[in-house]
Design a protein around this motif. Structure first.
Motif, short mmCIF file in Angstrom:
data_model
loop_
_atom_site.label_atom_id
_atom_site.label_comp_id
_atom_site.label_asym_id
_atom_site.label_seq_id
_atom_site.Cartn_x
_atom_site.Cartn_y
_atom_site.Cartn_z
N UNK A 300 0.85 -1.20 0.00
CA UNK A 300 0.00 0.00 0.00
C UNK A 300 0.89 1.25 0.00
N UNK A 301 0.95 1.95 -1.14
CA UNK A 301 1.82 3.13 -1.20
C UNK A 301 1.50 4.15 -0.10
N UNK A 302 0.24 4.21 0.30
CA UNK A 302 -0.12 5.23 1.29
C UNK A 302 0.38 4.88 2.69
N UNK A 306 4.13 7.65 5.66
CA UNK A 306 2.96 8.26 6.31
C UNK A 306 3.36 8.74 7.70
N UNK B 26 -9.95 12.24 7.05
CA UNK B 26 -8.53 12.36 7.32
C UNK B 26 -8.12 13.78 7.66
N UNK B 60 0.35 12.34 0.83
CA UNK B 60 -0.63 11.45 1.44
C UNK B 60 -1.99 11.59 0.76
N UNK B 63 -1.92 9.83 -2.50
CA UNK B 63 -1.92 8.37 -2.34
C UNK B 63 -3.27 7.86 -1.88
N UNK B 64 -3.87 8.58 -0.94
CA UNK B 64 -5.17 8.14 -0.43
C UNK B 64 -6.22 8.22 -1.54
N UNK B 67 -5.92 5.37 -3.81
CA UNK B 67 -6.33 4.12 -3.19
C UNK B 67 -7.83 3.86 -3.36
#
Ligand SMILES: Cc1ncc(C[n+]2csc(CCOP(=O)(O)OP(=O)(O)O)c2C)c(N)n1
Ligand SMILES: [Mg+2]
Lengths: 554, 157
Positions: A300-302, A306, B26, B60, B63-64, B67
């Protein structure tokens, strides 16, 4: 074929052996078709039990767990179980009934917007609006749940769609342009990692649940031995590396072993595999492993960069990437000095407890390990019982430790143990429980007895919500606020369900009780009356650096 | 710092809620959001202006977003050559002596009057953020009665 039949046909093609669930008004067509389908159905006593059972089944077998509930309250009762699976990346498909499509949004009887409710706690979710989409959606749901970083997927099916008729078309392939997980690591990054490893003097492997998901445990073992690096793991990573191996350091973090926490602070290279630097692991983030470079392997890249800055990020499947790294490492670094230092830490800071007259929870677990030698599946509840089960039992194989990591859900262990037993009927499955947690899903005793799912529940009964009491003792001047908790007579309770109950109050009865439970062909509750105010040590206070542990004993 | 990102998504039920939910869950801030179908009705573009403290958070967010199952691509305009535009509609009340001032302002900031009734006028302006801002500050001195603005749109060049 009507929708309900299509659903069942799809489940069979996905290889589903068992569904955990509970009926209701908006899933009547599905249950009607289940009546003569050759799919095993386990009727739980609460939908939360069904969700946790599906989760436990998935953790024990590696397959997708499936649960099924009606709309409204049935669906909302699944929510904790879905969130639990989400936090621990467990492949699960939760199917819910929904009010008829034309009633959606009308506050119809037993309507709840379950796709809305579960959006932040699922990997993905679907509301089926057209019968023609149903087969494709089920296919995609299983694909999404089980690939990449796994997770729960909800399929919400209005009851009119369950009744509608269409041709059944099974999609041969799943094609989703917007979802393509990365499985192979970037070759350049892998080269960099290999170089860092070769140049390290004090490497340490930090293993997480991703190892187990990817089936990378053999590769991990090979790597650790090849580069002679000690291995520590997260709660989710228990079983990823043999606990009895001489390179093993046990779990790290808040209730990790002191030697793991000290070792990671002294390492010059951390190889993180399938772990996410959770705050329970790192403690105070700015003082975590200050001298170490970090290689972070994760699908998972995230998860990468992090919480902490990473020197070599590698996105992909752990097994593939470890395989690549292994191939490229000719000879490992010389870590003899480092291993000596780590061994000294092990000697200096062993796990310990003070035995006494009364039964200590650690003693119960030591006896259990001595009898079974680890050849069991252990599930846990949440709290002190869980931490002791991490510390005082050893696990040599993946999928033999089942515990709620990310969400920390009390009431998870018992139904999860039940699901694990359904998936691995030849294994002994034991839930290490607290007196508080076990009362959260105790109704599943009914499910166990009715379906002859024989699980053993070892209640470490301290009369307290022990972990909370421990915090109140240590950080709130012993002002015990709402942490004393009463319990029923667990022996009578077990018996009233048709299970077996044993109460143990004396130390000398501990071992015989365990032996008896293991020999009994029924679900057994053992109520161990343990020292009420025993604490879990070592402990890193929240927000402290992880080598600043409180030790219980001098 | 503000950054413009554009997200190409599958045009499916609930996709806007997924994106909005991700930002709120988030704790990321959306400064503006513009959504519309692309030429292909199965996809939509969402242009999002985000307000972040540092680059790590921007990373982030990207990326989120990636996802999310329904997200096809995420484009960050921060380091890309691009043009961006915002559209404003403003209703102003003016008196005769303001007219010259208004006209000068409109000329400078690429705005135009699209409707006038009595002493009110509706003004439309399309431009970069700075341009739009200058116009609005000028108009505000005269008297804005009502104002609507789109989120920023951006495209690489
Ligand atoms: C559903 C849920 N509610 C509350 C908590 C907070 N909590 C964490 S541990 C704990 C106490 C658990 O008590 P018990 O099951 O008796 O375990 P012990 O710590 O005594 O071993 C509580 C209340 C939680 N983790 N989950
Ligand atoms: Mg307790």
């Amino acid at each position: 074929m009507i929708g309900a039949q299509i659903l069942i046909e799809c489940l069979k093609r996905e290889g589903v052996e068992v569904i955990f669930g509970y009926p209701g008004g908006q899933v009547l067509p599905i249950f009607d078709r289940l009546y003569d389908a050759d799919v095993k159905f386990i009727l739980t006593r609460h939908e939360q039990g069904a969700a946790h059972a599906a989760d436990g089944y998935a953790r024990a077998t590696g397959k997708v767990g499936v649960c099924l509930a009606t709309s409204g309250p049935g669906a909302t009762n699944l929510v904790t179980g879905i969130a639990n699976a989400y936090m621990d990346s467990i492949p699960m498909v939760a199917i819910t009934g929904q009010v008829k499509s034309f009633l959606i949004g009308n506050d119809a009887f037993q309507e709840a917007d379950i796709t809305g409710i579960t959006r932040p706690i699922t990997k993905h979710n679907f509301l089926v609006k057209d019968i023609k989409d149903l087969a494709r959606i089920v296919r995609e749901a299983f694909y999404i749940a089980s690939t990449g970083r796994p997770g729960p997927v909800v399929i919400d099916i209005p009851s009119d769609i369950q009744m509608q008729d269409t041709f059944f078309v099974w999609p041969e392939k799943v094609e989703m342009r917007s979802y393509q997980p990365t499985y192979f690591g970037h070759p350049g990054q892998i080269k960099k990692a290999v170089k860092l490893i070769a140049n390290s003097k004090k490497p340490l492997i930090y293993a997480g649940g991703g190892i187990i998901t990817s089936g990378a445990n053999a590769a991990l073992l090979e790597l650790a031995e090849k580069i002679q690096a000690p291995v520590t793991w997260t709660l989710m990573g228990i079983g990823a590396f043999p606990g009895t191996h001489k390179l093993s350091l046990g779990m790290l973090g808040m209730h990790g072993t002191a030697y793991a926490n000290h070792a990671i602070m002294g390492a010059d290279l951390i190889i993180a595999v399938g772990a996410r630097f959770d705050d329970r692991v790192t403690g105070r983030i700015d003082s975590f492993a200050p001298g170490a470079k970090v290689i972070h392997i994760d699908i998972d890249p995230s998860s990468i960069s992090k919480n902490i800055k990473v020197d070599v990020p590698i996105v992909g499947d752990a097994k593939n990437i470890l395989g690549e790294i292994l191939e490229q490492i000719k000879i490992g670094p010389d870590t003899a000095e480092w291993l000596k230092a780590v061994d000294a830490l092990k000697k200096k800071y062993p796990l310990k407890y003070k035995d006494g007259e009364r039964i200590k929870p650690q003693y119960v677990l030591e006896q259990l390990y001595d009898i079974t030698k680890g050849d069991v599946i252990i599930a846990t509840e949440v709290g002190q019982n869980q931490m002791w089960a991490c510390q005082w039992l050893k696990y040599d194989h993946p999928r033999t430790f089942i515990s709620s990591g990310g969400l920390g859900t009390m009431g998870f262990g018992f139904p999860a143990a039940m699901g694990a037993k359904v998936g691995c009927s030849d294994k002994t499955v034991i839930d290490i429980a607290g007196d508080g947690s076990i009362q959260m899903n105790i109704q599943e005793l009914g499910t166990c007895v009715a379906n002859k799912i024989n699980v053993k529940v070892f209640i470490l009964n301290n009369g307290y919500l022990g972990m909370v009491r421990q915090w109140q003792e240590l950080f709130y001047k012993k002002r015990y606020s709402q942490v004393g908790i009463s319990s029923p007579d667990f022996v009578k309770l077990a018996e009233s369900y048709g299970a077996v109950g044993i109460c143990v109050k004396k130390k000398e009865d501990v071992r015989p009780a365990i032996e008896k439970a293991l020999k009994t062909d029924n679900t057994v509750f053992i109520d161990f009356h343990v020292e009420p105010e025993e604490n879990v040590f070592p402990m890193v206070p929240a927000g402290e650096a992880i080598n600043r542990m409180i030790e219980g004993l001098a | 710092m503000r950054h413009t990102i554009s997200v190409l998504v599958e045009n499916k039920f609930g996709v806007l809620a997924r994106i909005a939910g991700l930002f709120s869950a988030r704790g990321y801030n959306i400064a503006s959001l513009a959504v519309s179908e692309t030429l292909d009705p199965q996809t939509s573009y969402m242009t999002i202006v985000v307000e972040v403290k540092d680059e790590a958070i921007l990373e982030q967010i990207k990326k989120q977003l990636n996802k999310l199952i329904d997200v096809i691509t995420v484009t960050d305009f921060t380091k890309k050559e691009h043009v961006d535009r915002e559209l404003v509609l403003a209703k102003i009340a003016y008196s005769a002596q303001d007219k010259a001032k208004i006209e000068a302002l409109l000329k400078k900031c690429a705005g135009k009057i699209i409707q006038a009734k009595g002493n009110t006028a509706v003004i439309e302006a399309v431009g970069e953020q700075a341009q739009v801002k200058e116009l609005l500050e000028g108009l505000n001195k005269i008297g804005i009665k009502e104002l609507v603005k789109t989120g920023r749109l951006a495209i690489t060049n």
